[in-house]
Structure formats: structure tokens, C-alpha cells
Design an enzyme around this catalytic site. Structure first.
Site, short mmCIF file in Angstrom:
data_model
loop_
_atom_site.label_atom_id
_atom_site.label_comp_id
_atom_site.label_asym_id
_atom_site.label_seq_id
_atom_site.Cartn_x
_atom_site.Cartn_y
_atom_site.Cartn_z
N SER A 37 0.83 -1.20 0.00
CA SER A 37 0.00 0.00 0.00
C SER A 37 0.86 1.25 0.00
CB SER A 37 -0.90 0.02 1.24
OG SER A 37 -1.62 1.23 1.25
N LYS A 63 -4.94 -6.61 2.55
CA LYS A 63 -4.78 -5.46 1.64
C LYS A 63 -6.12 -5.11 0.98
CE LYS A 63 -2.92 -2.27 -0.98
NZ LYS A 63 -3.38 -2.23 -2.31
N HIS A 92 -8.11 -3.28 3.50
CA HIS A 92 -7.50 -1.95 3.60
C HIS A 92 -8.09 -1.04 2.51
CE1 HIS A 92 -4.66 0.93 1.88
NE2 HIS A 92 -4.18 1.11 3.07
N ASN A 93 -8.14 -1.55 1.29
CA ASN A 93 -8.67 -0.74 0.20
C ASN A 93 -10.16 -0.45 0.38
OD1 ASN A 93 -6.10 -1.17 -0.79
ND2 ASN A 93 -6.76 -1.44 -2.89
N GLU A 144 -10.46 2.26 2.74
CA GLU A 144 -10.05 3.48 2.02
C GLU A 144 -11.25 4.06 1.23
OE1 GLU A 144 -6.32 2.90 -0.19
OE2 GLU A 144 -7.30 3.84 -1.89
N1 LIG Z 1 -0.20 1.86 -8.95
C1 LIG Z 1 -0.42 1.75 -7.66
O1 LIG Z 1 -0.62 2.71 -6.93
C2 LIG Z 1 -0.40 0.38 -7.03
C3 LIG Z 1 -0.43 0.25 -5.64
C4 LIG Z 1 -0.33 -0.99 -5.07
C5 LIG Z 1 -0.26 -2.11 -5.89
N2 LIG Z 1 -0.26 -1.98 -7.25
C6 LIG Z 1 -0.16 -3.18 -8.06
O2 LIG Z 1 1.20 -3.32 -8.45
C7 LIG Z 1 1.26 -3.99 -9.72
C8 LIG Z 1 2.08 -3.15 -10.68
O3 LIG Z 1 1.44 -1.91 -10.86
P1 LIG Z 1 1.97 -0.81 -11.88
O4 LIG Z 1 0.98 0.30 -11.83
O5 LIG Z 1 3.38 -0.53 -11.61
O6 LIG Z 1 1.99 -1.56 -13.29
P2 LIG Z 1 0.80 -2.14 -14.21
O7 LIG Z 1 0.42 -1.10 -15.20
O8 LIG Z 1 -0.27 -2.74 -13.36
O9 LIG Z 1 1.57 -3.32 -14.96
C9 LIG Z 1 2.57 -3.06 -15.91
C10 LIG Z 1 3.69 -4.07 -15.77
O10 LIG Z 1 3.17 -5.40 -15.99
C11 LIG Z 1 4.00 -6.03 -16.97
N3 LIG Z 1 3.23 -7.05 -17.68
C12 LIG Z 1 1.98 -6.93 -18.20
N4 LIG Z 1 1.62 -8.09 -18.79
C13 LIG Z 1 2.66 -8.95 -18.63
C14 LIG Z 1 2.87 -10.30 -19.00
N5 LIG Z 1 1.93 -11.01 -19.63
N6 LIG Z 1 4.06 -10.86 -18.70
C15 LIG Z 1 5.02 -10.17 -18.05
N7 LIG Z 1 4.87 -8.89 -17.64
C16 LIG Z 1 3.68 -8.29 -17.94
C17 LIG Z 1 4.41 -4.90 -17.85
O11 LIG Z 1 5.50 -5.29 -18.65
P3 LIG Z 1 5.76 -4.54 -20.07
O12 LIG Z 1 6.53 -3.33 -19.74
O13 LIG Z 1 6.54 -5.54 -20.84
O14 LIG Z 1 4.40 -4.26 -20.67
C18 LIG Z 1 4.77 -3.85 -16.80
O15 LIG Z 1 6.01 -4.11 -16.21
C19 LIG Z 1 -0.18 -4.21 -10.15
O16 LIG Z 1 -0.62 -5.50 -9.77
C20 LIG Z 1 -0.94 -3.17 -9.36
O17 LIG Z 1 -2.29 -3.52 -9.14
C21 LIG Z 1 -0.31 -0.75 -7.82
#
Ligand SMILES: NC(=O)c1ccc[n+]([C@@H]2O[C@H](COP(=O)([O-])OP(=O)(O)OC[C@H]3O[C@@H](n4cnc5c(N)ncnc54)[C@H](OP(=O)(O)O)[C@@H]3O)[C@@H](O)[C@H]2O)c1
Length: 488
Positions: A137, A191, A194-195, A198
Site C-alpha cells: 500500500s 490489503k 484496507h482498500n 479506504e
Molecule cells: N499503482 C499503484 O498505486 C499500485 C499500488 C499498489 C499495488 N499496485 C499493483 O502493483 C502492480 C504493478 O502496478 P503498476 O501500476 O506498476 O503496473 P501495471 O500497469 O499494473 O503493470 C505493468 C507491468 O506489468 C507487466 N506485464 C503486463 N503483462 C505482462 C505479462 N503477460 N508478462 C510479463 N509482464 C507483464 C508490464 O511489462 P511490459 O513493460 O513488458 O508491458 C509492466 O512491467 C499491479 O498489480 C498493481 O495492481 C499498484
């Protein structure tokens, strides 16, 4: 150390797969802590190149295949996956399993549904590799500077992971905001809740803003000052703090308050809905979270809102007689409703722990939410205290500290809910929280009538208050009562 042409064998003690905003920030956070060398891998090479080029200070060990990634890690290998939840997470796990060995650890830090985590943990465990679902988070900033971390998984993985996670987590009052929540899906479950909390907290703040704006005619900038003032008192929290910031913001293009030019349709990524769906399955009334989730849905149906605009409502406008007194009433209503939302969320965690066999320390959960995460708030200390004093406390809002708050706040809370209903300002989270509170307090509930109705149309039977057993009234015969089998 090599960069790209070959690979540095066993150079890194931790790796990150998925280098979008969350993964790259978490990798930078890890690299900034003493003793860590971080291997990084992303499906498409560009993100890896960019991260390594932009942050030479991090000393990343880049890998361009899963084989290189595995070779660059010391054993037991530890990798944190930060990719899109769902299919992409499964794809990455499958690829890692081809190059990892028994004893290695795969951590999924994405926003996975906890039932997916339970399934994955079971499947991965059969290969001898450890799988840890971990709630992260705090958004982008938290990932970089210190998130609140909610890892599940085995005790064995925690031995290796604990020190690493403690080093990168947010720190609140000297303690890192991480604990081993419980086994398999426990971390992602917590988590998720938590959301959900939120969602409720944000909706309650939004209702408070709306009531103050419409009841006092204050401008967003003036209301920003109200929230800033509240943030210096018992409501002190990240969400109250950023509310003041958002309300203060002026749109560069029009010169209007930004909040007035933002389309009033709230989005959602689904974790609020998961919290409510799960609560429904567990039979836990998380009405505040549900109302908050539905309020976002209602806002996002412009066509329905458009055709409903001329429905009859109260004629007169609304102006509070005493603006300052009204604002204080709203503050108290917000505090009381917020306690209800947290109490309901903790109920859901306790029910989930019982259902899935997790040993979750609720006081510790409140403690790790004090820093790094979106719902960090001063009063979480009081929740920890309540569970430390009474570990099996079954209704959080009955803890003495909260009873004192309700004693102070309930008149104002009722006044605000009554006013909102009378003048036609929707306050679904305020009012459902109050109804929940009164439902818990009630000596008798009309559930007795529902049992009578169920027995009438479906012979579902009922119990009596004055003797043991299960009973049925012969409604379509002579209406006498017979003992019956319990068919609940
Ligand atoms: N954003 C937030 O505030 C937040 C907070 C807590 C948790 N999260 C979680 O953290 C995770 C990452 O979030 P994010 O916002 O950084 O990124 P994201 O937009 O959810 O994911 C993009 C990433 O996933 C990879 N990806 C997508 N399809 C794939 C596949 N089939 N095989 C391998 N890699 C793949 C992409 O690689 P490419 O570059 O090759 O496309 C990129 O590195 C998610 O699960 C999200 O829900 C996010």
C-alpha cells in the site's frame, strides 16, 4: 558487475520482475537500503534499460531473460513480482518456476485477489518453491520511500523476507510497517480490506465536504482550511491532509477551483467491490464500505442521473443557521462514521481469518497501517491499543476509547444525518454507518418479524426467546405451533 552483455552470477540478494511505476520504485527503494543488491527484469527490455540508465546510483543488476535473472540471484533466490494482476502474474510465475529451484521464494506484490493467491500458493508449493502474496500500500510514493507491506505466505519465507521487507517499509513511531500477516492469501486479504476501508474513508470525507459546501456556501479554498484545521486534531490522517490540498488547487486553464472542473464520476479498480463481495459471502455487514462502493457506481451512471434530475425533492435550499456549529457537527459525524467503517473492516478480517484458518493479529494490522499507506491515521493507535487490551474484542467500536467518541459525537451525527435527509443532500455512508450503529445497539431487532415471514412462506422455522428448540407455526392449518427440525 556486467550490464546486459552477460550476467553477474549470484550478485543480487533480491530481484524485481515488472518495472512499471510500482516495480521500478520498489526496486529503487530496495537498492537504497544497505546490504541490498537488486536484480531487475521486465518483459519488454526498454523499461529495464531506462531504469538502469536513469539510476546508476542504484547499482542494479539488469537481466534480459528469466535465465539471466535466476542466475544473477543468490540462493535461496528471492523475487518480487510487480506486474498487472491476473493473467500476467500467472505468466510470470510460470516463467520463474522454469528457472527457480526448491527453497526459492516468489513474492507477488501486485493487487491480486486473495483467492488467486491461495490457489497460486498451493500450486507453487508443490514445486518446492515458496510463494508469498504481499499487499503493498502507499501507491507510487510509498513504493519508493516506504510502503506499508502485508505479506502472507509460509513461516519459512518470512525468515528470509522479514529483514528485507523491514528495511524498505515505512516507519511509524519507530516500527517498520510490515508484519507476517498470516499464511497463503492472508496478506492480500488484508490489503483488500484496507482498500475497502479506504473507499469508505474517502466517501465519508466527500460527504462532509458536500454538506459543508452546500450548508455554508463556503468556497473549496475555504473548506480546504477547515480540513487543514481538522488535520491538526483527532482526525489527523493522510486522506484529510490531501483533501485540503485538492480543495485548495486552482485550475490553471479556467481559474476555477480544480474540484469544480473535475467530472463528478468516480472510478474504481475493483478492490472495493472485492471487499464487499467477500463480506457478503462471509456474512459480515460492511455497510459503510458497500455504500462507498455503490456511491462511486451511482456517480458513474450519467445517463441515469440525467433522466432523474427532475425527480421531486425538498423545495427550500439549505443554509445552516450557524456555519461553525454545523461544521463541528459534520466533523463529529465524520469521526463516528469513520470508526464504524474501520470496525466493520476489522470484522471482515476476523471473519476471513476464521474462514481460511489464518492467525491474524488485528492490533498489528492497525499498527502497520499507521505509516506508508493511504489510510494512515492518528487514531489507528487507538485500534492497536484496543486489541492489545482485549485481544478477542468482538466489536471494535465498543472499546472504551471509541465509546467515549460516540458519547461526544452521537447527537451531532444524528443531527447531520437527519439534516441531510431533510434537505436532500445524499450522505449514504454517514447514514448507513449510523443505522449500523443503532442496529448493533438495539435491544430487539425486527429480524423477529423476518423470521415469522420466512416461516410463513417457506416453513423456515424460528427459535423462541423463552425456551430452547426450533419451531414452526402451521400457518395454513390451525396456526398452532409445533416443534420442528432446524432448517436455517
Ligand atoms: N499503482 C499503484 O498505486 C499500485 C499500488 C499498489 C499495488 N499496485 C499493483 O502493483 C502492480 C504493478 O502496478 P503498476 O501500476 O506498476 O503496473 P501495471 O500497469 O499494473 O503493470 C505493468 C507491468 O506489468 C507487466 N506485464 C503486463 N503483462 C505482462 C505479462 N503477460 N508478462 C510479463 N509482464 C507483464 C508490464 O511489462 P511490459 O513493460 O513488458 O508491458 C509492466 O512491467 C499491479 O498489480 C498493481 O495492481 C499498484
Amino acid at each position: 558487475m556486467t550490464t546486459g552483455a552477460g550476467v553477474s552470477e549470484n550478485a543480487a540478494n533480491i530481484g524485481v520482475v515488472g518495472l512499471a511505476v510500482m516495480g521500478s520504485n520498489l526496486a529503487r527503494n530496495l537498492a537504497s537500503r544497505e546490504g541490498n543488491t537488486v536484480a531487475v527484469y521486465n518483459r519488454s527490455r526498454a523499461k529495464t534499460d531506462e531504469l538502469v540508465a536513469e539510476h546508476p546510483e542504484a547499482g542494479f543488476v539488469p537481466a534480459f531473460s528469466y535465465e539471466e535473472f535466476a542466475a544473477s540471484l543468490q540462493k535461496p533466490r528471492t523475487a518480487i513480482i510487480m506486474v498487472k494482476a491476473g493473467g500476467p502474474t500467472d505468466a510470470v510465475i510460470d516463467s520463474l518456476l522454469e528457472v527457480f529451484e526448491p527453497g526459492d521464494i516468489i513474492v507477488d506484490g501486485g493487487n491480486a485477489l486473495f483467492t488467486d493467491t491461495i490457489r497460486r500458493e498451493k500450486a507453487v508449493r508443490e514445486t518446492g518453491v515458496n510463494f508469498v502474496g504481499m499487499g503493498v500500500s502507499g501507491g507510487e510514493e510509498g513504493a519508493l520511500l516506504g510502503p506499508s507491506l502485508m505479506p502472507g505466505g509460509s513461516d519459512e519465507s518470512w525468515v528470509t523476507l522479514g529483514p528485507i521487507l523491514r528495511s524498505i517499509a515505512a516507519v511509524a513511531e519507530g516500527e517498520p510497517c510490515v508484519t507476517h500477516v498470516g499464511h497463503d492469501g492472508a496478506g492480500h486479504f488484508v490489503k483488500m480490506v484496507h482498500n475497502g476501508i479506504e473507499y469508505a474513508d474517502m466517501q465519508l470525507i466527500a460527504e462532509a465536504y458536500d454538506l459543508i459546501r452546500r450548508g455554508t456556501g463556503k468556497s473549496p479554498a475555504e473548506i480546504a482550511e477547515v480540513f487543514a484545521e481538522w488535520n491538526r486534531g483527532e482526525l489527523e490522517s493522510y486522506l484529510i491532509e490531501i483533501t485540503a490540498e485538492v480543495l485548495r488547487q486552482v485550475d490553471g486553464e479556467t481559474g476555477k477551483p480544480l474540484v469544480d472542473v473535475i467530472l463528478d464520476q468516480a472510478g474504481a479498480k475493483g478492490t472495493g467491490a472485492w471487499t464487499v463481495q467477500t463480506a457478503l459471502s462471509l456474512g459480515v455487514p460492511v455497510s459503510g464500505i458497500a455504500e462507498a462502493t455503490f456511491a462511486r457506481s451511482l456517480s458513474s451512471h450519467p445517463e441515469q442521473r440525467e433522466i432523474s434530475r427532475d425527480l421531486p425533492g425538498p423545495n427550500e435550499g439549505f443554509t445552516a443557521d450557524d456555519a461553525d456549529a454545523f461544521i463541528e457537527q459534520v466533523r463529529l459525524a465524520l469521526y463516528a462514521s469513520k470508526i464504524v467503517a474501520y470496525s466493520q473492516g476489522f470484522d471482515e478480517i476476523r471473519a476471513g481469518a476464521a474462514e481460511y484458518g489464518w492467525n491474524i493479529d488485528l492490533g498489528k494490522i492497525a499498527a502497520i497501517w499507521r505509516g506508508g499507506c493511504i489510510i494512515r491515521a492518528r487514531f489507528l493507535n487507538r485500534i492497536t491499543d484496543a486489541y492489545v487490551e482485549t485481544p478477542d474484542l468482538s466489536v471494535l467500536l465498543t472499546a472504551p476509547f471509541f465509546v467515549d467518541v460516540f458519547t461526544r459525537a452521537q447527537d451531532a451525527w444524528r443531527e447531520v444525518v437527519a439534516t441531510s435527509a431533510k434537505v436532500g443532500i445524499p450522505a449514504p455512508a454517514f447514514s448507513s454507518s449510523l443505522a449500523y450503529y443503532d442496529g448493533l445497539r438495539a435491544e430487539r431487532l425486527p429480524a423477529a418479524l423476518i423470521q415469522g415471514q420466512r416461516d410463513f412462506f417457506g416453513a423456515h422455522t424460528y427459535k423462541r426467546i423463552d425456551k430452547p428448540g426450533t419451531f414452526h407455526t402451521l400457518w395454513s392449518a390451525d396456526r398452532s405451533e409445533i416443534e420442528a427440525e432446524d432448517t436455517h
